[in-house]
Design an enzyme around this catalytic site. Structure first.
Site, PDB file in Angstrom:
ATOM      1  N   SER A 248      40.502  40.596  43.199  1.00  0.00           N
ATOM      2  CA  SER A 248      39.484  41.647  43.283  1.00  0.00           C
ATOM      3  C   SER A 248      40.076  43.010  42.941  1.00  0.00           C
ATOM      4  O   SER A 248      41.203  43.323  43.321  1.00  0.00           O
ATOM      5  CB  SER A 248      38.880  41.696  44.693  1.00  0.00           C
ATOM      6  OG  SER A 248      37.929  42.745  44.767  1.00  0.00           O
TER       7      SER A 248
ATOM      8  N   LYS B 168      36.956  35.127  48.302  1.00  0.00           N
ATOM      9  CA  LYS B 168      36.570  36.053  47.231  1.00  0.00           C
ATOM     10  C   LYS B 168      35.052  36.079  47.053  1.00  0.00           C
ATOM     11  O   LYS B 168      34.452  37.137  46.798  1.00  0.00           O
ATOM     12  CB  LYS B 168      37.245  35.644  45.914  1.00  0.00           C
ATOM     13  CG  LYS B 168      36.845  36.490  44.696  1.00  0.00           C
ATOM     14  CD  LYS B 168      37.095  37.979  44.908  1.00  0.00           C
ATOM     15  CE  LYS B 168      37.093  38.787  43.630  1.00  0.00           C
ATOM     16  NZ  LYS B 168      35.904  38.670  42.790  1.00  0.00           N
TER      17      LYS B 168
ATOM     18  N   GLU C 192      30.184  42.984  49.007  1.00  0.00           N
ATOM     19  CA  GLU C 192      30.129  44.035  47.979  1.00  0.00           C
ATOM     20  C   GLU C 192      28.687  44.265  47.513  1.00  0.00           C
ATOM     21  O   GLU C 192      28.237  45.415  47.384  1.00  0.00           O
ATOM     22  CB  GLU C 192      31.005  43.625  46.802  1.00  0.00           C
ATOM     23  CG  GLU C 192      30.998  44.563  45.610  1.00  0.00           C
ATOM     24  CD  GLU C 192      31.755  43.958  44.440  1.00  0.00           C
ATOM     25  OE1 GLU C 192      31.201  43.945  43.323  1.00  0.00           O
ATOM     26  OE2 GLU C 192      32.894  43.473  44.657  1.00  0.00           O
TER      27      GLU C 192
ATOM     28  N   HIS D  82      33.688  38.152  49.830  1.00  0.00           N
ATOM     29  CA  HIS D  82      34.005  39.539  49.487  1.00  0.00           C
ATOM     30  C   HIS D  82      32.916  40.095  48.564  1.00  0.00           C
ATOM     31  O   HIS D  82      32.392  41.194  48.776  1.00  0.00           O
ATOM     32  CB  HIS D  82      35.363  39.612  48.792  1.00  0.00           C
ATOM     33  CG  HIS D  82      35.637  40.910  48.095  1.00  0.00           C
ATOM     34  ND1 HIS D  82      35.081  41.219  46.853  1.00  0.00           N
ATOM     35  CD2 HIS D  82      36.404  41.975  48.437  1.00  0.00           C
ATOM     36  CE1 HIS D  82      35.477  42.423  46.481  1.00  0.00           C
ATOM     37  NE2 HIS D  82      36.285  42.895  47.422  1.00  0.00           N
ATOM     38  N   ASN D  83      32.553  39.321  47.548  1.00  0.00           N
ATOM     39  CA  ASN D  83      31.572  39.795  46.591  1.00  0.00           C
ATOM     40  C   ASN D  83      30.171  39.876  47.190  1.00  0.00           C
ATOM     41  O   ASN D  83      29.381  40.745  46.838  1.00  0.00           O
ATOM     42  CB  ASN D  83      31.573  38.909  45.346  1.00  0.00           C
ATOM     43  CG  ASN D  83      32.758  39.190  44.444  1.00  0.00           C
ATOM     44  OD1 ASN D  83      33.800  39.669  44.904  1.00  0.00           O
ATOM     45  ND2 ASN D  83      32.620  38.908  43.169  1.00  0.00           N
TER      46      ASN D  83
END
Length: 475
Positions: free
Chosen positions: A133, A187, A194, A190-191
């Site tokens: 990232s 990940k 986000e 995380h996105n």
């Protein structure tokens, strides 16, 4: 056999792959083999970076690419998710030997990572799913890196990955998170976070623009001020930058001439799908993904505006309310905590479901620099996990007190926006989740009664143990 032996190779010279290769050569000091379907592109990367040219080895073919690598070989694949990854694996796998390491460093559905790892395992070649990232800038100068796979392989990769990762107070923002798909799963979440963070920022921007009536530059100044306090983060920082930027052709704020249709590459949807499969409420993330979908229907939205008429009069709820900025700041910070709590709840459940034992505090630690959601806030999450077991971030004493103080602001902003007809799906979802979560006695007792009536799905009772079915009146 090539005379020059590379420490590792990167397949895929797109934006992320090229920058990651340059990072390995520059910050890591490694010799890197460059592989690409269009051979000229690999040579172009070397030729356009003369200062690093002696550590960049373009390959004319997959055989040439493999021949440049020291044994045991390390190959990093950086291509689009899905079929392109499988194609690259099929291309390179016959040329590898037991003990070699094959890394998928792109965004990937963790289910694909699990499948690939299982398929390759018996060959003796190690497959690693690695989340990266930080976008283009992070890949080049220091990303946050989330590693999955065999822990013993991680020990071999640490000397390669720590030098190129972002650093927070000199601590490398890279770690092994668990077996098989753990790195790519984290990940993905995380996105998802986000997406939620960006959507909530956009909704507050909408209130400031359409509710209070401020210009892009004025709103940029507000976000710049907020970035000095609890909301300090990369996303808030770049929000101020984008809002202040002028279009060189028209002189208008650039954001005012950009079409309001948001793109997405799949990771946000994956995060929501996995949350649903795990039975964890991630409603703020879901609202953010849905909002991007609605944004793509621009023509339909234009027709709907004609159909349902103007709502300017309702916007008096906010218009000219320059004194309400502190309330908007507190609302955004409170909703952000709730969104992160949802993302962390998904990761905690996945850790139990898949036996990963995810280091949740460690994840916040490696997100503190390099990644897109890096912020002061993540240091607070790290400290919360270091202080003891966390059932849910909303129950952590530090965050509980902040939400207790900020929830009234979030409530007022959501209420006023609803009356004004301003869309705030993610902020509304965060508030609804909070109210649902904080009620010891909810309303799904009625849902269970309905399910038992029409489908004999049974229910449990408050006053005794066991599972029950009632003979309901005929309807």
């Amino acid at each position: 056999m090539s005379e020059q032996q590379a420490d590792l190779g990167v397949l895929g010279m797109g934006t992320m792959g090229a920058n990651l290769a340059l990072n390995f050569a520059d910050n890591g000091g490694f010799t890197v083999a460059l592989g690409n379907r269009t051979v000229e592109k690999a040579y172009g990367i070397r030729d356009s970076n003369p200062a690093l040219a002696e550590r960049l080895v373009p390959a004319d073919s997959i055989e040439h690419f493999i021949s440049t690598l020291k044994s045991p070989r390390v190959v990093v694949i950086m291509v689009n998710a899905g079929k392109p990854v499988d194609e690259q694996i099929d291309l390179v796998l016959p040329h590898l030997a037991p003990g070699d390491i094959l890394i998928d460093a792109g965004n990937a559905d963790f289910n694909d990572t699990v499948r690939r790892e299982r398929a390759i395992k018996d060959t003796g070649i190690h497959f690693v799913g690695m989340g990266v990232s930080g976008g283009e800038e992070g890949a080049r100068h220091g990303p946050s890196i989330m590693v999955g796979g065999d822990q013993a392989v991680w020990q071999r990769l640490k000397p390669l990955l720590e030098p190129i990762s972002a650093k927070f107070d000199a601590s490398p923002c890279v770690d092994w998170l668990g077996t098989d798909g753990a790195g790519h799963f984290v990940k993905t979440i995380h996105n998802g976070i986000e997406y939620a963070d960006m959507q909530m920022i956009a909704e507050i921007y909408g209130v400031l623009r359409d509710g209070i009536g401020l210009s892009a530059g004025e709103i940029g100044d507000i976000f710049s001020d907020w970035n000095t306090r609890g909301l300090q983060s990369y996303l808030v920082e770049i929000t101020a930058v984008t809002l202040r930027e002028k279009d060189p052709e028209t002189g208008k704020p650039l954001v005012d001439v950009i079409v309001d249709e948001a793109g997405q590459k799949g990771t946000g949807r994956w995060s929501v799908i996995e949350a649903q499969k795990l039975g964890v409420g991630a409603t703020t993330l879901e609202a953010a993904v849905s909002a991007r979908g609605i944004s793509s229907r621009r023509a339909e939205r234009a027709e709907a505006e004609k159909l349902f008429g103007d709502i300017e009069t309702a916007r008096a709820e906010f218009h000219g309310d320059h004194d309400g900025l502190a309330e908007l700041e507190a609302a955004l910070e409170t909703a952000k905590i709730i969104a992160y709590a949802q993302g962390y709840a998904v990761m905690a459940e996945a850790s139990r479901e898949f036996g990963w034992n995810l280091p949740l505090g460690g994840i916040a630690r490696i997100w503190r620099a390099g990644c897109i959601i890096r912020s002061r806030f993540l240091d607070d999450i790290t400290q919360a996990y270091e202080a003891g077991e966390v059932v849910n971030l909303l129950q952590s004493p530090h965050f509980a007190s902040r939400v207790r103080e900020g929830q009234a602001s979030l409530r007022r902003v959501v209420a006023k926006a609803a009356l004004a007809g301003l869309p705030i799906p993610a902020l509304s979802a965060a508030l609804a989740y909070f109210d649902d979560y904080r009620h010891a006695r909810g309303t799904t007792n009625l849902t269970q009664a309905q399910r038992d009536l029409f489908g004999a799905h049974t229910f449990r009772r408050l006053d005794r143990e066991g599972v029950f079915h009632h003979k309901w009146p005929q309807v």
